[in-house]
Design a protein around this motif. Structure first.
Motif, PDB file in Angstrom:
ATOM      1  N   GLY A   7     -18.110   0.300   3.755  1.00  9.76           N
ATOM      2  CA  GLY A   7     -18.471   0.862   2.458  1.00  9.76           C
ATOM      3  C   GLY A   7     -17.910   0.091   1.283  1.00  9.76           C
ATOM      4  O   GLY A   7     -18.033   0.528   0.136  1.00  9.76           O
ATOM      5  N   GLY A   8     -17.284  -1.052   1.552  1.00  7.45           N
ATOM      6  CA  GLY A   8     -16.732  -1.864   0.480  1.00  7.45           C
ATOM      7  C   GLY A   8     -15.339  -1.461   0.048  1.00  7.45           C
ATOM      8  O   GLY A   8     -14.798  -2.032  -0.906  1.00  7.45           O
ATOM      9  N   GLU A   9     -14.731  -0.495   0.732  1.00  3.95           N
ATOM     10  CA  GLU A   9     -13.381  -0.061   0.379  1.00  3.95           C
ATOM     11  C   GLU A   9     -12.359  -1.076   0.877  1.00  3.95           C
ATOM     12  O   GLU A   9     -12.469  -1.606   1.985  1.00  3.95           O
ATOM     13  CB  GLU A   9     -13.088   1.309   1.003  1.00  3.95           C
ATOM     14  CG  GLU A   9     -11.709   1.847   0.663  1.00  3.95           C
ATOM     15  CD  GLU A   9     -11.410   3.163   1.368  1.00  3.95           C
ATOM     16  OE1 GLU A   9     -10.482   3.860   0.931  1.00  3.95           O
ATOM     17  OE2 GLU A   9     -12.101   3.474   2.358  1.00  3.95           O
ATOM     18  N   ARG A  10     -11.356  -1.355   0.052  1.00  7.64           N
ATOM     19  CA  ARG A  10     -10.296  -2.274   0.438  1.00  7.64           C
ATOM     20  C   ARG A  10      -9.401  -1.609   1.480  1.00  7.64           C
ATOM     21  O   ARG A  10      -8.945  -0.482   1.305  1.00  7.64           O
ATOM     22  CB  ARG A  10      -9.470  -2.688  -0.777  1.00  7.64           C
ATOM     23  CG  ARG A  10     -10.223  -3.534  -1.778  1.00  7.64           C
ATOM     24  CD  ARG A  10      -9.427  -3.736  -3.048  1.00  7.64           C
ATOM     25  NE  ARG A  10      -8.127  -4.345  -2.796  1.00  7.64           N
ATOM     26  CZ  ARG A  10      -6.959  -3.742  -3.037  1.00  7.64           C
ATOM     27  NH1 ARG A  10      -6.937  -2.506  -3.515  1.00  7.64           N
ATOM     28  NH2 ARG A  10      -5.823  -4.376  -2.801  1.00  7.64           N
ATOM     29  N   VAL A  11      -9.159  -2.332   2.561  1.00  5.93           N
ATOM     30  CA  VAL A  11      -8.326  -1.798   3.634  1.00  5.93           C
ATOM     31  C   VAL A  11      -7.357  -2.871   4.113  1.00  5.93           C
ATOM     32  O   VAL A  11      -7.576  -4.075   3.910  1.00  5.93           O
ATOM     33  CB  VAL A  11      -9.176  -1.314   4.837  1.00  5.93           C
ATOM     34  CG1 VAL A  11     -10.090  -0.176   4.439  1.00  5.93           C
ATOM     35  CG2 VAL A  11      -9.959  -2.467   5.454  1.00  5.93           C
ATOM     36  N   ALA A  12      -6.284  -2.414   4.722  1.00  8.44           N
ATOM     37  CA  ALA A  12      -5.398  -3.306   5.469  1.00  8.44           C
ATOM     38  C   ALA A  12      -5.860  -3.275   6.917  1.00  8.44           C
ATOM     39  O   ALA A  12      -5.960  -2.206   7.516  1.00  8.44           O
ATOM     40  CB  ALA A  12      -3.955  -2.839   5.353  1.00  8.44           C
ATOM     41  N   ARG A  13      -6.170  -4.440   7.468  1.00  9.27           N
ATOM     42  CA  ARG A  13      -6.636  -4.510   8.858  1.00  9.27           C
ATOM     43  C   ARG A  13      -5.519  -5.084   9.717  1.00  9.27           C
ATOM     44  O   ARG A  13      -5.102  -6.226   9.542  1.00  9.27           O
ATOM     45  CB  ARG A  13      -7.897  -5.365   8.970  1.00  9.27           C
ATOM     46  CG  ARG A  13      -8.433  -5.471  10.399  1.00  9.27           C
ATOM     47  CD  ARG A  13      -9.898  -5.880  10.407  1.00  9.27           C
ATOM     48  NE  ARG A  13     -10.116  -7.165   9.780  1.00  9.27           N
ATOM     49  CZ  ARG A  13     -10.093  -8.337  10.430  1.00  9.27           C
ATOM     50  NH1 ARG A  13      -9.842  -8.372  11.724  1.00  9.27           N
ATOM     51  NH2 ARG A  13     -10.326  -9.459   9.783  1.00  9.27           N
ATOM     52  N   GLY A  19       0.844  -1.186   0.000  1.00  6.55           N
ATOM     53  CA  GLY A  19       0.000   0.000   0.000  1.00  6.55           C
ATOM     54  C   GLY A  19       0.878   1.233   0.000  1.00  6.55           C
ATOM     55  O   GLY A  19       2.109   1.142  -0.083  1.00  6.55           O
ATOM     56  N   VAL A  20       0.241   2.390   0.105  1.00 10.22           N
ATOM     57  CA  VAL A  20       0.971   3.658   0.094  1.00 10.22           C
ATOM     58  C   VAL A  20       0.769   4.338   1.444  1.00 10.22           C
ATOM     59  O   VAL A  20      -0.292   4.909   1.714  1.00 10.22           O
ATOM     60  CB  VAL A  20       0.490   4.575  -1.054  1.00 10.22           C
ATOM     61  CG1 VAL A  20       1.271   5.889  -1.055  1.00 10.22           C
ATOM     62  CG2 VAL A  20       0.644   3.865  -2.394  1.00 10.22           C
ATOM     63  N   THR A  77      -7.603  -2.468  16.795  1.00  7.33           N
ATOM     64  CA  THR A  77      -7.713  -2.712  15.361  1.00  7.33           C
ATOM     65  C   THR A  77      -7.493  -1.417  14.594  1.00  7.33           C
ATOM     66  O   THR A  77      -8.159  -0.412  14.851  1.00  7.33           O
ATOM     67  CB  THR A  77      -9.095  -3.289  15.002  1.00  7.33           C
ATOM     68  OG1 THR A  77      -9.299  -4.510  15.728  1.00  7.33           O
ATOM     69  CG2 THR A  77      -9.184  -3.577  13.510  1.00  7.33           C
ATOM     70  N   VAL A  78      -6.551  -1.464  13.662  1.00 12.73           N
ATOM     71  CA  VAL A  78      -6.249  -0.329  12.785  1.00 12.73           C
ATOM     72  C   VAL A  78      -6.676  -0.705  11.369  1.00 12.73           C
ATOM     73  O   VAL A  78      -6.353  -1.793  10.883  1.00 12.73           O
ATOM     74  CB  VAL A  78      -4.744   0.006  12.803  1.00 12.73           C
ATOM     75  CG1 VAL A  78      -4.419   1.092  11.778  1.00 12.73           C
ATOM     76  CG2 VAL A  78      -4.307   0.429  14.199  1.00 12.73           C
ATOM     77  N   ARG A  79      -7.398   0.199  10.718  1.00 15.25           N
ATOM     78  CA  ARG A  79      -7.796  -0.007   9.324  1.00 15.25           C
ATOM     79  C   ARG A  79      -7.211   1.118   8.479  1.00 15.25           C
ATOM     80  O   ARG A  79      -7.483   2.291   8.728  1.00 15.25           O
ATOM     81  CB  ARG A  79      -9.319  -0.045   9.197  1.00 15.25           C
ATOM     82  CG  ARG A  79      -9.958  -1.275   9.832  1.00 15.25           C
ATOM     83  CD  ARG A  79     -11.476  -1.229   9.745  1.00 15.25           C
ATOM     84  NE  ARG A  79     -12.087  -2.473  10.197  1.00 15.25           N
ATOM     85  CZ  ARG A  79     -12.351  -2.755  11.471  1.00 15.25           C
ATOM     86  NH1 ARG A  79     -12.047  -1.869  12.417  1.00 15.25           N
ATOM     87  NH2 ARG A  79     -12.907  -3.905  11.803  1.00 15.25           N
ATOM     88  N   LEU A  80      -6.411   0.733   7.484  1.00 14.78           N
ATOM     89  CA  LEU A  80      -5.746   1.699   6.612  1.00 14.78           C
ATOM     90  C   LEU A  80      -6.196   1.480   5.171  1.00 14.78           C
ATOM     91  O   LEU A  80      -6.154   0.343   4.681  1.00 14.78           O
ATOM     92  CB  LEU A  80      -4.226   1.542   6.693  1.00 14.78           C
ATOM     93  CG  LEU A  80      -3.583   1.782   8.061  1.00 14.78           C
ATOM     94  CD1 LEU A  80      -2.133   1.320   8.039  1.00 14.78           C
ATOM     95  CD2 LEU A  80      -3.676   3.250   8.444  1.00 14.78           C
ATOM     96  N   PRO A  81      -6.632   2.537   4.480  1.00 12.92           N
ATOM     97  CA  PRO A  81      -7.043   2.375   3.080  1.00 12.92           C
ATOM     98  C   PRO A  81      -5.893   1.837   2.233  1.00 12.92           C
ATOM     99  O   PRO A  81      -4.753   2.283   2.363  1.00 12.92           O
ATOM    100  CB  PRO A  81      -7.426   3.796   2.659  1.00 12.92           C
ATOM    101  CG  PRO A  81      -7.657   4.543   3.927  1.00 12.92           C
ATOM    102  CD  PRO A  81      -6.763   3.927   4.945  1.00 12.92           C
ATOM    103  N   LEU A  82      -6.210   0.875   1.379  1.00  9.81           N
ATOM    104  CA  LEU A  82      -5.187   0.329   0.487  1.00  9.81           C
ATOM    105  C   LEU A  82      -4.981   1.214  -0.729  1.00  9.81           C
ATOM    106  O   LEU A  82      -3.893   1.264  -1.298  1.00  9.81           O
ATOM    107  CB  LEU A  82      -5.573  -1.081   0.047  1.00  9.81           C
ATOM    108  CG  LEU A  82      -5.263  -2.186   1.063  1.00  9.81           C
ATOM    109  CD1 LEU A  82      -5.919  -3.494   0.658  1.00  9.81           C
ATOM    110  CD2 LEU A  82      -3.765  -2.373   1.199  1.00  9.81           C
TER     111      LEU A  82
END
Length: 230
Positions: free
Chosen positions: A149-155, A111-112, A221-226
């Motif tokens: 919302g269906g967005e890909r994330v790194a969990r 990811g970025v 839990t951390v969720r980061l947008p991919l």
């Protein structure tokens, strides 16, 4: 002011201990400097120095956050490799706490993000998990997921099996200088680590939360947008 005071106390404590040792050396009290005692002194000094460096870094980060000047430099990176490396780097700290760290990550998850800041997030969470985990194992889990919302994330999850967090404390522990009563009794600290962690995650347009049930420890839990932020 509170940060400055605590920093000065830490620095003065280390300075006074050094002066006391010089005094004993001057009087020829060599029995106080046996190999065993020297090893213990060095280890204690290293812990104090590490704590002071972390305190200073935290103070600087909070100052930058308050002024909106926190540096975030996103670049392509492999979060899976970082997760494994950070988990391994905490092996000695885990052993000292009577614990272990176990990292579960895919072979690759790119990811970025700002690698330095994301490492800071994971390090803060692991430090707290070992500090309050009661000697139980600390588990790190990383996987690709989708948010509501269906967005890909790194969990990224960090779980300990130590003291639980009361429901009324789950939100406020992410604020400046906020600590639970149990955490105050178990370890010293200013209550800045989770605040800094949350601000870094938000700067990446991510989210962080915590779940805790009685007798089950805490799960952060951390969720980061991919996808890169537009």
């Amino acid at each position: 002011m509170r940060d400055d005071f605590m920093s000065m106390v830490s620095l003065n404590t280390l300075f006074l201990e050094t002066q006391v040792r010089k005094l004993h050396l001057g009087k020829g009290n060599m029995a106080l400097f046996s190999p065993e005692r020297l090893t213990a002194m060095i280890e204690r000094d290293q812990r104090q120095i590490q704590n002071m460096v972390r305190l200073i870094d935290d103070m600087l980060d909070v100052t930058r956050m308050r002024s909106g000047a926190l540096s975030i430099q996103p670049k392509p990176m492999d979060l899976a490799a970082l997760t494994r490396n950070v988990g391994e780097s905490f092996a000695h700290q885990a052993e000292a706490a009577g614990s272990t760290t176990e990292a579960h990550a895919p072979r690759q998850l790119e990811g970025v993000w700002d690698e330095f800041r994301i490492e800071q997030v994971l390090s803060n969470l692991l430090t707290d998990a070992l500090r309050y985990g009661g000697g139980g194992p600390v588990e790190i889990h990383l996987q690709e997921d989708e948010d509501d919302g269906g967005e890909r994330v790194a969990r990224l999850c960090v779980r300990d099996h130590g003291m639980d967090i009361a429901p009324e404390d789950l939100a406020r522990i992410f604020e400046q200088f906020e600590r639970t009563d149990d955490s105050r009794r178990r370890a010293a600290g200013l209550g800045l680590g989770l605040y800094i962690t949350r601000q870094i995650v938000l700067a990446h347009e991510g989210r962080i939360g915590v779940d805790s049930a009685q007798g089950e420890g805490a799960l952060f839990t951390v969720r980061l947008p991919l996808a890169p932020a537009t």
